[in-house]
Design an enzyme around this catalytic site. Structure first.
Site, PDB file in Angstrom:
ATOM      1  N   ASP A  28       6.997   2.900 -13.512  1.00  0.00           N
ATOM      2  CA  ASP A  28       6.398   4.367 -13.100  1.00  0.00           C
ATOM      3  C   ASP A  28       4.961   4.682 -13.222  1.00  0.00           C
ATOM      4  O   ASP A  28       4.660   5.618 -13.684  1.00  0.00           O
ATOM      5  CB  ASP A  28       7.284   5.313 -13.513  1.00  0.00           C
ATOM      6  N   SER A  77      -3.569   0.266 -18.679  1.00  0.00           N
ATOM      7  CA  SER A  77      -4.494   0.603 -17.482  1.00  0.00           C
ATOM      8  C   SER A  77      -4.646   1.917 -16.908  1.00  0.00           C
ATOM      9  O   SER A  77      -5.429   2.356 -16.303  1.00  0.00           O
ATOM     10  CB  SER A  77      -4.228  -0.662 -16.496  1.00  0.00           C
ATOM     11  N   LYS A 102       6.368  -4.586 -10.813  1.00  0.00           N
ATOM     12  CA  LYS A 102       6.116  -4.243 -12.091  1.00  0.00           C
ATOM     13  C   LYS A 102       5.622  -2.700 -12.285  1.00  0.00           C
ATOM     14  O   LYS A 102       6.080  -2.023 -13.065  1.00  0.00           O
ATOM     15  CB  LYS A 102       4.941  -5.062 -12.400  1.00  0.00           C
ATOM     16  N   LYS A 107      -3.663  -8.720  -6.948  1.00  0.00           N
ATOM     17  CA  LYS A 107      -4.219  -9.810  -7.567  1.00  0.00           C
ATOM     18  C   LYS A 107      -5.102 -10.481  -7.235  1.00  0.00           C
ATOM     19  O   LYS A 107      -5.304 -10.577  -5.929  1.00  0.00           O
ATOM     20  CB  LYS A 107      -3.041 -10.640  -8.142  1.00  0.00           C
ATOM     21  N   LYS A 136      -3.229  -2.255  -7.444  1.00  0.00           N
ATOM     22  CA  LYS A 136      -3.632  -2.640  -8.864  1.00  0.00           C
ATOM     23  C   LYS A 136      -3.498  -3.954  -9.495  1.00  0.00           C
ATOM     24  O   LYS A 136      -2.239  -4.394  -9.048  1.00  0.00           O
ATOM     25  CB  LYS A 136      -3.138  -1.421  -9.681  1.00  0.00           C
ATOM     26  N   HIS A 185       0.814  -1.316  -0.052  1.00  0.00           N
ATOM     27  CA  HIS A 185      -0.055   0.055   0.111  1.00  0.00           C
ATOM     28  C   HIS A 185       0.735   1.400  -0.010  1.00  0.00           C
ATOM     29  O   HIS A 185       0.426   2.381   0.385  1.00  0.00           O
ATOM     30  CB  HIS A 185      -0.880  -0.008   1.351  1.00  0.00           C
ATOM     31  N   HIS A 186       1.908   0.838  -0.339  1.00  0.00           N
ATOM     32  CA  HIS A 186       3.088   2.341  -0.286  1.00  0.00           C
ATOM     33  C   HIS A 186       2.434   3.563  -1.495  1.00  0.00           C
ATOM     34  O   HIS A 186       2.716   4.573  -1.347  1.00  0.00           O
ATOM     35  CB  HIS A 186       4.467   2.247  -0.490  1.00  0.00           C
ATOM     36  N   ARG A 187       1.556   2.933  -2.326  1.00  0.00           N
ATOM     37  CA  ARG A 187       0.981   3.759  -3.206  1.00  0.00           C
ATOM     38  C   ARG A 187      -0.540   3.254  -3.463  1.00  0.00           C
ATOM     39  O   ARG A 187      -0.570   1.841  -3.588  1.00  0.00           O
ATOM     40  CB  ARG A 187       1.634   3.659  -4.623  1.00  0.00           C
TER      41      ARG A 187
HETATM   42  N1  GLU Z   1      -3.053  -8.810 -15.213  1.00  0.00           N
HETATM   43  C1  GLU Z   1      -2.428  -7.676 -15.902  1.00  0.00           C
HETATM   44  C2  GLU Z   1      -0.882  -7.898 -15.195  1.00  0.00           C
HETATM   45  O1  GLU Z   1      -0.579  -9.150 -14.645  1.00  0.00           O
HETATM   46  C3  GLU Z   1      -2.723  -6.564 -15.776  1.00  0.00           C
HETATM   47  C4  GLU Z   1      -2.825  -5.569 -14.582  1.00  0.00           C
HETATM   48  C5  GLU Z   1      -3.874  -4.209 -14.739  1.00  0.00           C
HETATM   49  O2  GLU Z   1      -3.831  -3.991 -15.907  1.00  0.00           O
HETATM   50  O3  GLU Z   1      -3.815  -3.712 -13.645  1.00  0.00           O
HETATM   51  O4  GLU Z   1      -0.170  -7.174 -15.464  1.00  0.00           O
END
Ligand code: GLU
Length: 467
Positions: A98, A359, A93, A105, A69, A63-65
């Site tokens: 950035d 995204s 990732k 996930k 996602k 949760h540092h940002r």
């Molecule tokens: N499932 C994709 C990944 O593993 C996309 C994640 C996203 O767009 O939030 O990078």
């Protein structure tokens, strides 16, 4: 003996890279650890009218940002360790390319390929109710996206259920990315991961310090792609459009290899109509799909699931470059074997980051409630037009009207997304390749991990969470 999980792989890769960091080991422990895992079970009626108990997970690694996602995958193989490992990969990732998110996930334990759309819809909408109740979804909290077994259709159901539950949240479309264009998605998201893979490979081929021994550019390069899903298909298409020869394609049921090159669209059509590659009428068909990835090629692109290149087959890989389009396709043992054999690995946490990059653009677009081209297209056209007028006046020549129309045309939203994605992938490669050289790291994976873990660690320090 328990088989190593994706989370074990992540831990090993992280610890290899953390040796090169000078941060306090307790801080590094916090950076490595997965913060939350929410495990759910909920009942959903199946098509026979029976109640099925569905198991699902959402892991938020860091949760540092915020928001966190990451995609949601639908697969019978999903378990807590898998989503934890994948959530961790998402954190690093995002740092590499950035984008301002922590990693997350999700996973739902169903087989989407053998379920009716109605059942998948009921499961998806029920999942969102569950996530919403426990504060695991929202534009500022946690934003899912497609992953293995999910796509635009599921993202539309997620957005729709979220907005039904949160009608007063004006940003409800930003609660999920990878939506269809008609529901505030963004052009380019569907092909983003595959396109990013293409840019990453191009950048690695052009890297004069890399030891892969291949020339820059794709002309005539032999490529094997494992997995012709969304990522593999778009990567293969982009690579072949830029001169690569697709010599092998592997799918879940079988693989096909032809050193003279395959018509990848034809293979994709066969897969679409027959549900796999078995029975493909050209090339050499391998009933054992994994045998395909052991055939000679320049670039091997695993674009399916994790643990495809292991200690069992790594010594038989005949590629100069392994380009990890999937998450976690190479186990740490296999990674050591590949390195020892002088094979360059472009690591997943960099190479498949194109998806989350676009995204991010979709999330910003939804938060700003305006598309990227709308505010600047006309302005850019006017600017170019004035510039061309000036050139014509000063030079006394008239620019051909077709050429003028072409040059004057302002960027579409797709152009803007494609260019921003290309820039992100190119700059990110250069950053990790530079770090690798400067710190004399053994490979790009260690460099990618070190670069991103240092960034996350610095955030914890700047947040005052570590002295
Ligand atoms: N499932 C994709 C990944 O593993 C996309 C994640 C996203 O767009 O939030 O990078």
């Amino acid at each position: 003996m328990r088989l190593a999980s994706l989370y074990d792989d992540f831990t090993e890769y992280f610890e290899q890279a953390a040796q090169y960091s000078e941060h306090d080991p307790r801080l590094l422990e916090q950076v490595k650890t997965c913060n939350n895992v929410y495990q759910m079970t909920f009942p959903v009626e199946n098509d026979d009218g029976q109640i099925e108990v569905i198991e699902a997970y959402r892991a938020q690694h860091s949760h540092h940002r915020l928001p966190t996602k990451g995609g949601i995958r639908y697969s019978k193989m999903v378990d807590a360790d898998e989503v934890k490992g994948l959530a961790a990969l998402m954190t690093f990732k995002c740092a590499i390319v950035d984008v301002p998110f922590g990693g997350a996930k999700g996973g739902v334990c169903i087989d989407p390929f053998r379920s009716s759309p109605e059942f998948v819809e009921r499961v998806t909408r029920r999942l969102v109710i569950e996530l919403n109740q426990h504060n695991f979804i929202g534009p500022a909290i946690d934003v899912p996206a497609p992953d293995y077994g999910t796509g635009e259709r599921e993202m539309a159901w997620i957005a729709d259920t979220y907005r039904t539950l949160n009608p007063h949240d004006i940003n409800y479309w930003s609660c999920v990315t990878g939506k269809p264009l008609s529901l505030h998605g963004i052009p380019g998201r569907r092909e983003a991961t595959g396109l990013g893979v293409f840019h990453g490979i191009m950048q690695c081929l052009a890297d004069p310090y890399s030891s892969h021994g291949l020339s820059p550019g794709l002309d005539g390069k032999r490529v094997i792609v494992q997995g012709l899903g969304n990522v593999g298909y778009h990567a293969a298409r982009e690579l072949s459009e830029h001169g690569a020869r697709i010599v092998g394609i592997a799918e879940h049921d079988a693989g096909v290899y032809d050193p003279n090159g395959l018509d990848m669209e034809d293979v994709a059509n066969h897969r679409w109509t027959h549900g796999g590659i078995a029975g493909y009428p050209a090339g050499q068909v391998f009933a054992d799909s994994l045998e395909t990835i052991e055939q000679p090629c320049d670039i091997l692109v695993p674009a399916a699931l994790e643990h495809q290149i292991t200690a069992d087959n790594a010594h038989r890989v005949q590629a100069s470059v392994v380009a990890e389009a999937a998450n976690g396709p190479t186990s740490p043992d296999a990674d050591r074997i590949l390195r020892h054999r002088g094979i360059t690995v472009i690591p997943d946490l960099y190479l498949n980051a194109g998806g989350v990059t676009v995204s991010y653009f979709e999330w910003i677009k939804n938060l700003s409630h305006v598309s990227f081209d709308r505010m600047l297209r006309r302005n850019s056209e006017m600017h170019t037009s004035r510039l061309l007028d000036t050139i014509e006046q000063q030079s006394g020549t008239v620019i051909n009207s077709d050429r003028r129309a072409m040059v004057e045309q302002g960027p579409s939203e797709r152009d803007i997304v494609y260019d921003a994605l290309a820039q992100t992938m190119t700059e990110s490669y250069d950053r990790i390749a530079r770090l690798r050289r400067e710190r004399e790291l053994p490979d790009l994976r260690s460099a990618a991990y070190l670069y991103s873990l240092e960034l996350v660690a610095q955030s914890y320090i700047d947040l005052g969470l570590f002295p």
